[in-house]
Design an enzyme around this catalytic site. Structure first.
Site, PDB file in Angstrom:
ATOM      1  CB  SER A 165     -46.259  -9.658 -33.981  1.00  0.00           C
ATOM      2  OG  SER A 165     -45.182 -10.347 -33.431  1.00  0.00           O
ATOM      3  CD  GLU A 248     -43.165  -2.545 -37.914  1.00  0.00           C
ATOM      4  OE1 GLU A 248     -44.007  -1.784 -38.403  1.00  0.00           O
ATOM      5  OE2 GLU A 248     -43.319  -3.773 -37.799  1.00  0.00           O
ATOM      6  CD  GLU A 376     -42.395  -5.547 -53.479  1.00  0.00           C
ATOM      7  OE1 GLU A 376     -42.770  -5.694 -52.292  1.00  0.00           O
ATOM      8  OE2 GLU A 376     -41.714  -6.405 -54.086  1.00  0.00           O
TER       9      GLU A 376
END
Lengths: 408, 379
Positions: A165, A248, A376
């Site tokens: 990013s 994060e 997940e």
């Protein structure tokens, strides 16, 4: 249980609210299509705002002064962030560096030349990006194939990174590479920081389904990194990865973007069977359910604050917040389009409700459920670290990295 | 800012857990299930009364302990966790709250000390059969200071000695719904136990045929007042729901660690891990909203109606999910009479319905949110 500010916190909030009101950039100078990240004018506004904050002691408030911070508390920083979000002047350009990478750099590096990069990043003069994921190393983030080989006082890197990013506009990157393929995968990794203009490094934007291109592929071909830019020691890479990922998730779980108020506005302007969608009992039930989840995200951030104020690190509960935020956001965007019926199809910013914000977010939502740890992986973390259930069966854990089978 | 109980509150909660672990093992609930009687365990009730819990938030001047609401929330969480078969919720969260909220000085000084000492069990008698509670559905009437009509179901209706009854008033020209205090032991009252989904929390049908009824709070404002009482009680019930949901998750987790299939604990399969992670997230949503409700209740914050509805919606959803997925994790043994799972499955359903189903509370929540946004739009 107390969700009010104490008197000092309330006084601080009043001070920063007044300061933000007096100094915040005027976003109305931007046309609707310019009000999105990585548009030139949008980024210019964000850069000036970051420097303004730094000059006033409102950038990275809890960091030490010698690193460009303000030497304040985590609570003060959280209050400032809340007020900044409230005023609609919170930007993402510097978050990867400030929320994830630089705290890990400060935690794991003692090299002064490396630490000197922190202060300019606080001011927004320098932007950082993360170079962790690889085409064959997504959820299995220790499966890094990029190799780093020592050559005199440099390390030489070869490999490919992906989903980086902001790499197209970054000055520096933090990269994970394998320095030893003869030990099990978690043990052979090392972390480095590097100048994104280093020869041999090439950034190629990835066009996403939203049409945005803020994520990239980064190719490394004989990229030479000075040895002092290794963060910690050889083999410490996994510890650095874990630090950044926990940071994060705590940051992502705090929740930003469109809210129940916005969909209420859409509902008010969307006719239903009799009257507006806002009057439709089915929508009202949905709204109540959505609100309860979004309140939980807001309130759980107070738990993080409580932990910080007691000098504790946020726990793996951040994974619950991240999971909730990503799934709720996708549901919200889908519902906002649903209630407009045919008109929900329109994403032309000139015609669509809220300038097509929900439609744009709809196309981003799948990425929110993947980036920063997939749904997940979040569930595995909750099951294993919070509930104490056994880890998944791993066939690669005790095997030297070069002997691990690889598929597609 | 503090997203947690204080150290003193934690100590109280731990003490309550120790007490209930010893005094209210699931064998006590099982005895009531198999032999419901009046729908509660009188010995356990006596021991809870001895702890002084009935008077937790009742002011000392009325014979209570004068503790804060967060303390009562902590007790509620533990009572919910224990699936305690006692009429605590009806008597304390609803009956005592009704008195404290709108009771006259005389009503409070007569009844609150009896509730605090456990001599009197109270309850709300509001519903009259199927459907959401609306003004049009209430046919019970008060005439000349006497009440006529039938209430069904009344939670803890066999255990209670007094009820707050919702009825149409016609005294002195006051029409519209009012709340009335009625002595259930006295004349003009007949009642019978009714089998319900959770026999460890009894239910009754109560018929009134001229029982003396004394106005509680303002005439014609019965439904509005009832909603305010229910909002306060909903937050306390949300803590019972949270306590139950947490215990379901722990039981499922423990079982998944012990039970082996295909050579591994079933808790090592992602099908089970991810299911229980989903339950954890749902419980965290319930916890966050319940805590916010506790704060609103303890500070009488203007956010109380929104916080209460959100706590109820989240608590009902979490307990339902945790109970059903616990049974799914247990497999076949979980659906037997012998296993303990059904206490939670039943209690989750009981708590989710007893003051109105989540659908009704979602409507209330949406109404409050719309009102909030409209108020913000005013210049």
């Amino acid at each position: 249980m107390n969700f009010d500010d104490n008197p000092q916190e309330a006084a601080y909030r009043a001070t920063v609210r007044a300061w933000i009101e007096a100094n915040a950039p005027d976003m109305s100078v931007l046309a609707p299509e310019e009000r999105r990240p990585w548009q030139d004018k949008h980024k210019a506004i964000a850069t000036v705002w970051q420097a303004t904050k730094a000059d006033a002691g409102y950038a990275c408030i809890s960091w030490p002064k010698e690193r460009g911070g303000a030497g304040g508390t985590a609570i003060q920083e959280a209050i400032f962030n809340q007020e900044e979000a409230r005023a609609g002047v919170q930007f993402t350009y510097f978050m990867t560096g400030q929320h994830m990478l630089l705290p890990a750099l400060m935690e794991h590096s003692s090299d002064e030349a490396s630490l000197a990069r922190v202060a300019p990043a606080v001011r927004g003069d320098e932007i950082w990006c993360q170079l962790f994921s690889e085409p064959s190393s997504g959820s299995d983030s220790a499966a890094t194939r990029t190799m780093a080989v020592r050559d005199g006082d440099h390390w030489v890197l070869n490999g490919q990174k992906v989903w980086n990013s902001g790499a197209q506009a970054s000055d520096y990157g933090m990269v994970i590479a394998r320095t030893d393929a003869d030990v099990p995968k978690h043990k052979g990794l090392s972390a480095f920081w590097l100048d994104m203009k280093t020869p041999g490094l090439e950034v190629r934007p990835i066009k996403m389904m939203s049409g945005d291109s803020e994520l990239n592929e980064v190719f490394l071909e004989d990229v030479r990194i000075p040895a002092n830019q290794m963060i910690g020691n050889p083999g410490d890479g996994w510890k650095v990865v874990i630090s950044t990922l926990m940071n994060e998730r705590a940051a992502l779980g705090s929740g930003t973007g469109l809210t129940w108020r916005d969909i209420m506005e859409v509902a008010r302007n969307s006719p239903a069977f009799d009257g507006t969608t806002l009057e439709d009992p089915a929508f009202r039930e949905w709204l109540a359910d959505y609100y309860v989840g979004s309140e939980a995200i807001r309130l759980l951030s107070f738990r993080t604050l409580t932990a910080l104020s007691h000098g504790k690190a946020p726990g793996p509960e951040g994974s619950a917040g991240k999971l909730l935020w990503a799934t709720q956001t996708q549901e919200l965007t889908n519902q906002a389009m649903d209630i407009q019926d045919h008109f929900g199809l329109i994403d032309d910013p000139e015609i669509a409700m809220l300038n097509g914000g929900f439609q744009h977010r709809f196309l981003w939502a799948p990425a929110l459920r993947l980036g920063g740890g997939t749904d997940e992986i979040m569930k595995n973390i909750i099951a294993e670290r919070v509930l104490g259930l056994p880890g998944d069966v791993r066939v690669d854990k005790a095997v030297p990295f070069r002997e691990i089978p690889t598929g597609r | 800012m503090n997203f947690d109980y204080t150290d003193d509150q934690k100590a109280l909660k731990e003490e309550a857990r120790r007490f209930l672990t010893a005094a209210s093992p699931l064998t006590v609930a099982r005895a009531v299930l198999e032999n419901p009687g009046d729908g509660y365990d009188t010995a356990l009730w006596g021991r809870i009364v001895e702890q002084g819990w009935c008077g937790a938030t009742i002011p000392e001047s009325y014979g209570g302990l004068g503790l804060g609401y967060v303390e009562l929330c902590a007790l509620a969480e533990e009572l919910g966790r224990a699936v305690a078969p006692v009429p605590f919720a009806s008597s304390i969260y609803f009956f005592a709250e009704a008195l404290m909220l709108v009771g006259s000085e005389q009503q409070k000084s007569e009844l609150l000390p009896l509730v605090a000492s456990g001599e009197l069990i109270g309850t709300l008698a509001v519903a009259e059969g199927a459907g959401v509670l609306t003004e049009a559905r209430i046919s019970a009437k008060v005439s000349g200071g006497r009440v006529f009509g039938t209430k069904l179901p009344v939670a803890d209706g066999m255990a209670a000695g007094r009820a707050v009854v919702l009825a149409q008033g016609d005294d002195g020209g006051d029409t519209g719904l009012g709340l009335y205090l009625v002595d259930l032991i006295g004349e003009g009252v007949s009642r019978e136990a009714v089998s319900n989904i959770d026999p460890t929390r009894g239910a009754a049908r109560i018929s009134f045929d001229g029982a003396p009824a004394e106005l509680l709070g303002e005439a014609s404002k019965g439904l509005e007042t009832l909603h305010r009482i229910q909002e306060r009680g909903a937050i306390l019930l949300a803590f019972e729901q949270l306590g139950g949901a947490d215990r379901c998750l722990e039981m499922a987790r423990d079982y998944a660690l012990e039970r082996y299939a295909f050579g591994r604990p079933i808790g090592s399969y992602q099908a089970i891990k991810h299911k229980l992670a989903d339950v954890f997230v749902k419980n965290e949503v319930a916890r966050a909203n319940a805590y916010y409700g506790a704060w609103a209740l303890s500070t009488d914050a203007p956010e109380l109606p929104v916080a209460a509805a959100a706590a109820r919606v989240a608590g009902s959803a979490a307990y339902w999910m945790a109970a059903k997925e616990m049974i799914q994790t247990y497999g076949g043994i979980g659906v037997t009479w012998e296993a303990d799972c059904h206490f939670f499955y039943r209690r989750a359903r009981h708590l989710g319905l007893v003051i109105g189903a989540p659908r009704d509370w979602k409507r209330r929540l949406a109404d409050s949110l719309e009102a909030r946004v409209n108020a913000e739009k005013q210049p």
